[in-house]
Design an enzyme around this catalytic site. Structure first.
Site, PDB file in Angstrom:
ATOM      1  N   GLU A 137       0.729  -0.814  -0.053  1.00 53.11           N
ATOM      2  CA  GLU A 137       0.395  -0.038  -0.096  1.00 53.11           C
ATOM      3  C   GLU A 137       0.931   1.185   0.549  1.00 53.11           C
ATOM      4  OE1 GLU A 137      -2.246  -2.732   2.911  1.00 53.11           O
ATOM      5  OE2 GLU A 137      -0.509  -2.724   2.083  1.00 53.11           O
ATOM      6  N   ARG A 166       9.994 -32.166  -3.949  1.00 54.69           N
ATOM      7  CA  ARG A 166      11.241 -31.838  -3.397  1.00 54.69           C
ATOM      8  C   ARG A 166      11.097 -29.921  -4.280  1.00 54.69           C
ATOM      9  NH1 ARG A 166      16.818 -35.351  -4.562  1.00 54.69           N
ATOM     10  NH2 ARG A 166      16.349 -37.339  -3.059  1.00 54.69           N
ATOM     11  N   PRO A 204      15.344 -43.310   8.655  1.00 56.53           N
ATOM     12  CA  PRO A 204      13.734 -44.319   9.523  1.00 56.53           C
ATOM     13  C   PRO A 204      15.054 -43.047  10.659  1.00 56.53           C
ATOM     14  CG  PRO A 204      15.377 -46.002   8.417  1.00 56.53           C
ATOM     15  CD  PRO A 204      15.911 -44.550   7.975  1.00 56.53           C
TER      16      PRO A 204
END
Length: 341
Positions: A55, A187, A272
Site C-alpha cells: 500500500e 522436492r 528412519p
C-alpha cells in the site's frame, strides 16, 4: 457493500503484482490505487522484509494529496502495527483514502486489525474480494501462520513388508523411476529438504531436485542435515546450489530457525531415525509413503520408535489418496483428527 467491476479487476492486477515479491517470512502482497471513477492511479507490491509494504509502495508513486478520495485495492488486510515499517492502515488514513477493498484478513494477531482501524477513521472497507485466489497465492504463508512453524511433510520409501533397506544396508532403489520422479517434483515444491547425518554418510545424497532429463530444477530446496556428526568435505550435499544448513539441537528449535529464514514447507526424507523423530514429536502434517511390491525381510524398518507402546496408543492417520506410480503405490495421509479416531 460489494466490490465494483473496476475494483475486482484491480484485485486481479494486485494479485499479479504480489507474485513479483519474494516468498519468505513476509507475505506476498500487491496493491492498486483507483481514482473515484475507477482509473488506476498507482500500483505497488511488497519487495521483501524492511521495504515499504504494498500500500505504501503505491502511495509513494503519487504526489502529496493525490490519493485523497481514492480506493486502495489490496490482496491482504492492511497491517495495523509498527515493525520495520509503520502501519499501512495509518498511512492510508493519512493519505485521505476513502475506501479500502481487500481479499483476505491478516491471520497474524500482531499485525491484524487494520480493517477495524480504517472503519473507525470513517473509511469504507470491503473484504473477501477474490478471497479464494488470494488464499491460493498465500497458501504456504498462511499455513505457517496457522501452525506457528513450517508445514512438515515426511516421506519414506519402503518394501511391501515395511523395510527401508536390505539387511546389508542397501536401499537404492526400492522404488521405480516413476516414484523417484514424483519425489523430485515434490522436492522442487518445497523450501527445505531434511535428512540425518546417517543418511548423508551412508547414501551420500545430493538433496537436489531434478527434472526428468537429470538436469537441476529451477527451484531448489535448502539442504538441511540433522545431527552432530561431521559431514565429509567431499559429500555430494556440499555441492548443492544452496548453502548447507546443519542442526544438532532439537527439532522444534530447528523448525523455528527455518521459519525465521523464510522456509514455509519442509520435506523430510529421512532416514528412519529422523522420520521417526518427527513423528514422535507430533510435527508431521503430511505423510508420503511410497510402497514397492518387493519383500526384503530383516530388521531395517522404515519407521522406528514413534512413542507407541500399545495398540490403543497407535497414531491414527487419515488416508487422503492413493496413487499408482509405475509398479509402486504412493499413500498420502495426514494425522487423524479427534473426530476421525
Amino acid at each position: 457493500m460489494t466490490a465494483t467491476t473496476a475494483e475486482r479487476d484491480a484485485m486481479r492486477r494486485a494479485l499479479e503484482l504480489a507474485t513479483r515479491g519474494p516468498r519468505g517470512v513476509n507475505p506476498q502482497v500487491g496493491a492498486v490505487l483507483l481514482s473515484p471513477d475507477g482509473t488506476v492511479l498507482a500500483e505497488g507490491w511488497h519487495r521483501g522484509a524492511g521495504t515499504p509494504h504494498a500500500e505504501v509502495a503505491a502511495l509513494m508513486q503519487l504526489a502529496p494529496g493525490a490519493a485523497h478520495g481514492a480506493t486502495a485495492v489490496v490482496t491482504l488486510e492492511p497491517c495495523n502495527h509498527t515493525g520495520r515499517t509503520g502501519p499501512c492502515s495509518e498511512a492510508l488514513i493519512a493519505a485521505g483514502v476513502a475506501r479500502v477493498v481487500y481479499a483476505i484478513p491478516d491471520p497474524n494477531a500482531v499485525s491484524s486489525g487494520g480493517a477495524e482501524r480504517l472503519r473507525t477513521a470513517g473509511v469504507d472497507v470491503v473484504s473477501g474480494v477474490l478471497a479464494d485466489e488470494a488464499t491460493a497465492l498465500l497458501d504456504s504463508w498462511l499455513t505457517v501462520q496457522r501452525l506457528g512453524r513450517p508445514h512438515v511433510t515426511v516421506k519414506w520409501a519402503q518394501s511391501l513388508d515395511g523395510r527401508a533397506a536390505a539387511d546389508d544396508g542397501t536401499s537404492q532403489w526400492i522404488t521405480g523411476p516413476a516414484a523417484r520422479a514424483d519425489v523430485h517434483r515434490r522436492r522442487a515444491a518445497s523450501d527445505a529438504i531434511v535428512v540425518g547425518t546417517g543418511t548423508v554418510i551412508a547414501d551420500d545424497p545430493s538433496l537436489t531436485a531434478r527434472e526428468d532429463d537429470g538436469s537441476l530444477s529451477p527451484q531448489q530446496p535448502v539442504p538441511v542435515v540433522l545431527g552432530a556428526r561431521g559431514i565429509p568435505a567431499d559429500a555430494a550435499v556440499r555441492r548443492h546450489p544452496l548453502p548447507l544448513v546443519q542442526y544438532a539441537g532439537d527439532l522444534h528449535a530447528a523448525l523455528d530457525d527455518l521459519r525465521a529464514k523464510g522456509v514455509h514447507r519442509v520435506f523430510v526424507e529421512g532416514g528412519p531415525a529422523v522420520a521417526s523423530s518427527f513423528v514422535r514429536e507430533g510435527l508431521v502434517d503430511e505423510y508420503l509413503v511410497y510402497v514397492a511390491p518387493v519383500l526384503l525381510g530383516g530388521d531395517r524398518l522404515a519407521v522406528r520408535d514413534v512413542g507407541v507402546s500399545t495398540i490403543t496408543g497407535a497414531l491414527r492417520l487419515t488416508p487422503e489418496r492413493i496413487e499408482r506410480l509405475g509398479d509402486d503405490l504412493l499413500i498420502v495421509a495426514s494425522p487423524a483428527t479427534e473426530g476421525d479416531r
